[in-house]
Design a protein around this motif. Sequence first.
Motif, PDB file in Angstrom:
ATOM      1  N   TYR A 208       0.796  -1.235   0.000  1.00  0.00           N
ATOM      2  CA  TYR A 208       0.000   0.000   0.000  1.00  0.00           C
ATOM      3  C   TYR A 208       0.827   1.283   0.000  1.00  0.00           C
ATOM      4  N   GLU A 209       0.144   2.345  -0.492  1.00  0.00           N
ATOM      5  CA  GLU A 209       0.664   3.712  -0.396  1.00  0.00           C
ATOM      6  C   GLU A 209       0.228   4.259   0.967  1.00  0.00           C
ATOM      7  N   VAL A 210       1.131   4.937   1.668  1.00  0.00           N
ATOM      8  CA  VAL A 210       0.765   5.540   2.955  1.00  0.00           C
ATOM      9  C   VAL A 210       0.342   6.994   2.683  1.00  0.00           C
ATOM     10  N   VAL A 211      -0.917   7.292   2.953  1.00  0.00           N
ATOM     11  CA  VAL A 211      -1.459   8.621   2.630  1.00  0.00           C
ATOM     12  C   VAL A 211      -1.702   9.397   3.924  1.00  0.00           C
ATOM     13  N   GLY A 212      -0.924  10.437   4.148  1.00  0.00           N
ATOM     14  CA  GLY A 212      -1.095  11.263   5.344  1.00  0.00           C
ATOM     15  C   GLY A 212      -1.932  12.493   5.026  1.00  0.00           C
ATOM     16  N   VAL A 213      -2.790  12.863   5.943  1.00  0.00           N
ATOM     17  CA  VAL A 213      -3.576  14.099   5.808  1.00  0.00           C
ATOM     18  C   VAL A 213      -3.039  15.062   6.857  1.00  0.00           C
ATOM     19  N   THR A 214      -2.448  16.158   6.409  1.00  0.00           N
ATOM     20  CA  THR A 214      -1.837  17.049   7.393  1.00  0.00           C
ATOM     21  C   THR A 214      -2.896  17.875   8.132  1.00  0.00           C
ATOM     22  N   VAL A 215      -2.786  17.860   9.452  1.00  0.00           N
ATOM     23  CA  VAL A 215      -3.752  18.599  10.281  1.00  0.00           C
ATOM     24  C   VAL A 215      -3.030  19.624  11.155  1.00  0.00           C
ATOM     25  N   SER A 216      -1.770  19.875  10.811  1.00  0.00           N
ATOM     26  CA  SER A 216      -0.976  20.723  11.671  1.00  0.00           C
ATOM     27  C   SER A 216      -0.073  21.677  10.885  1.00  0.00           C
ATOM     28  N   ARG A 217       0.813  21.127  10.077  1.00  0.00           N
ATOM     29  CA  ARG A 217       1.775  21.970   9.345  1.00  0.00           C
ATOM     30  C   ARG A 217       1.399  22.070   7.871  1.00  0.00           C
ATOM     31  N   ALA A 251       8.262   8.269  -2.769  1.00  0.00           N
ATOM     32  CA  ALA A 251       7.477   9.503  -2.662  1.00  0.00           C
ATOM     33  C   ALA A 251       6.671   9.465  -1.372  1.00  0.00           C
ATOM     34  N   VAL A 252       6.659  10.577  -0.675  1.00  0.00           N
ATOM     35  CA  VAL A 252       5.812  10.706   0.516  1.00  0.00           C
ATOM     36  C   VAL A 252       4.526  11.373   0.069  1.00  0.00           C
ATOM     37  N   THR A 253       3.373  10.823   0.457  1.00  0.00           N
ATOM     38  CA  THR A 253       2.094  11.417   0.073  1.00  0.00           C
ATOM     39  C   THR A 253       1.478  12.147   1.261  1.00  0.00           C
ATOM     40  N   VAL A 254       1.291  13.446   1.113  1.00  0.00           N
ATOM     41  CA  VAL A 254       0.615  14.233   2.155  1.00  0.00           C
ATOM     42  C   VAL A 254      -0.479  15.070   1.496  1.00  0.00           C
ATOM     43  N   ILE A 255      -1.671  14.982   2.031  1.00  0.00           N
ATOM     44  CA  ILE A 255      -2.806  15.753   1.512  1.00  0.00           C
ATOM     45  C   ILE A 255      -3.047  16.965   2.404  1.00  0.00           C
ATOM     46  N   ASP A 256      -3.199  18.102   1.768  1.00  0.00           N
ATOM     47  CA  ASP A 256      -3.420  19.373   2.464  1.00  0.00           C
ATOM     48  C   ASP A 256      -4.874  19.825   2.248  1.00  0.00           C
ATOM     49  N   GLY A 257      -5.311  20.811   3.008  1.00  0.00           N
ATOM     50  CA  GLY A 257      -6.610  21.420   2.726  1.00  0.00           C
ATOM     51  C   GLY A 257      -7.709  21.022   3.697  1.00  0.00           C
ATOM     52  N   PHE A 258      -7.345  20.275   4.741  1.00  0.00           N
ATOM     53  CA  PHE A 258      -8.383  19.817   5.676  1.00  0.00           C
ATOM     54  C   PHE A 258      -8.137  20.278   7.110  1.00  0.00           C
ATOM     55  N   LEU A 259      -7.255  21.280   7.242  1.00  0.00           N
ATOM     56  CA  LEU A 259      -6.934  21.815   8.569  1.00  0.00           C
ATOM     57  C   LEU A 259      -8.122  22.556   9.176  1.00  0.00           C
ATOM     58  N   SER A 267     -13.040  21.260  12.630  1.00  0.00           N
ATOM     59  CA  SER A 267     -13.491  21.840  11.357  1.00  0.00           C
ATOM     60  C   SER A 267     -14.913  21.346  11.079  1.00  0.00           C
ATOM     61  N   ALA A 268     -15.643  22.109  10.261  1.00  0.00           N
ATOM     62  CA  ALA A 268     -17.018  21.709   9.920  1.00  0.00           C
ATOM     63  C   ALA A 268     -17.008  20.377   9.168  1.00  0.00           C
ATOM     64  N   ALA A 269     -16.086  20.235   8.210  1.00  0.00           N
ATOM     65  CA  ALA A 269     -16.033  18.995   7.420  1.00  0.00           C
ATOM     66  C   ALA A 269     -15.654  17.811   8.315  1.00  0.00           C
ATOM     67  N   GLY A 270     -14.749  18.067   9.267  1.00  0.00           N
ATOM     68  CA  GLY A 270     -14.333  17.010  10.198  1.00  0.00           C
ATOM     69  C   GLY A 270     -15.485  16.593  11.102  1.00  0.00           C
ATOM     70  N   THR A 271     -16.238  17.565  11.580  1.00  0.00           N
ATOM     71  CA  THR A 271     -17.373  17.257  12.457  1.00  0.00           C
ATOM     72  C   THR A 271     -18.401  16.412  11.704  1.00  0.00           C
ATOM     73  N   GLY A 290      -8.317  12.521  13.656  1.00  0.00           N
ATOM     74  CA  GLY A 290      -9.063  11.518  12.903  1.00  0.00           C
ATOM     75  C   GLY A 290     -10.200  12.084  12.077  1.00  0.00           C
ATOM     76  N   ALA A 291     -10.943  13.020  12.647  1.00  0.00           N
ATOM     77  CA  ALA A 291     -12.107  13.569  11.940  1.00  0.00           C
ATOM     78  C   ALA A 291     -11.673  14.290  10.670  1.00  0.00           C
ATOM     79  N   LYS A 292     -10.557  15.024  10.751  1.00  0.00           N
ATOM     80  CA  LYS A 292     -10.096  15.774   9.575  1.00  0.00           C
ATOM     81  C   LYS A 292      -9.539  14.826   8.513  1.00  0.00           C
ATOM     82  N   ALA A 293      -8.856  13.757   8.954  1.00  0.00           N
ATOM     83  CA  ALA A 293      -8.346  12.778   7.990  1.00  0.00           C
ATOM     84  C   ALA A 293      -9.511  12.086   7.285  1.00  0.00           C
TER      85      ALA A 293
END
Length: 333
Positions: A208-217, A251-259, A267-271, A290-293
């Motif tokens: 598998y590809e490891v997909v991180g969702v950044t919630v901080s930086r 390649a490291v996969t990091v998704i932005d836009g959900f902070l 966040s509203a989307a996380g809730t 977890g909610a934001k990811a």
Amino acid sequence: MTGLWNLPRVELATVPTPLRPAPELSTMLGAEIWFKRDDLTGFGLGGNKVRALEYLLGDALSQGSDCLVTGSGPQSNWAMLAALAARRCGLDAYLVCYGSPVPATGNLLLAELAGARITFTGSPERASVDAGIATLADELRRDGRTPCVLPRGGATPIGALGYAHASLELAEQLLATGLRPRQLWLATGSGGTQGGLLAGAWWLQLPYEVVGVTVSRPAPQCLQQVGKLAAGVEKLLSAGAHGEAGVTSRAVTVIDGFLGPGYGIASAAGTDAARLVARTEGVFLDPVFGAKAMAALISASSGVVSHSRAISPLVFLVTGGVPTLFTATGGRT
Ligand SMILES: Cc1ncc(COP(=O)(O)O)c(C=O)c1O
């Protein structure tokens, strides 16, 4: 590849944590989703940091440390669990929090319960914790103490080893279930968890590809940090062997836009995402991570995240953070 077994470790977690299908959510999102339940690591109220602390405390004890110094925000899962693990290992725990004293709820309440000695920097800047930790450690050394000094999030290669080890646990579960996930999704903060998972996936040649969702930086900073930690873990795993470059060239996969409004603030989307998961699968996702990811995964499943797709089957790592479910702001206070 004998490095993992030669490094000191204290057993804190109850493992393996469950790997379970999420059938209702899968139907709703049109993707086969499984949950790896690291909210159930079985120390304190669980969470991903328990795995990091097994190696960090093992190292601290082997170095003869008599206390632990770390810090973050008053609602930090990391800081609370670090204090709890230190006390469990017979070490005094010192926590440095950014900001000014606040009422003890959530993680701050639990850290106090665990006997942590807590100070505040007086500055709202998260980075003020780093200087506070260094100053406190110097004071303790002057008093003849031997502190184990750990950065925010426990983000060191030794801490990240916890998730290289967890990769082995997951590999065994994949073998037993016959599941071959294409992706492993998680929330990324300080990067240690994703770094360890990346190194583990390389080490064990997992599919598998490891997909991180950044919630901080910001994502570029996150990519660099995860890559650095993964390379550090790789080096530890290869100790004594002539390991070829693995993670460093991946390649490291990091998704932005959900902070959302910011780190530590729900966040509203996380809730919405957390509500959906609670109501379909009976699993609580914390508002800060977890909610934001999950919000990102939901968007990716519907093709909204342009630079990353949800590729099925996939595993979503539930990383814990249960204490922040009970705080008014969902994190920062
Ligand atoms: C509940 C939870 N999930 C995810 C993370 C992110 O882990 P990392 O800091 O290793 O990226 C943290 C970090 O504190 C956390 O507490």
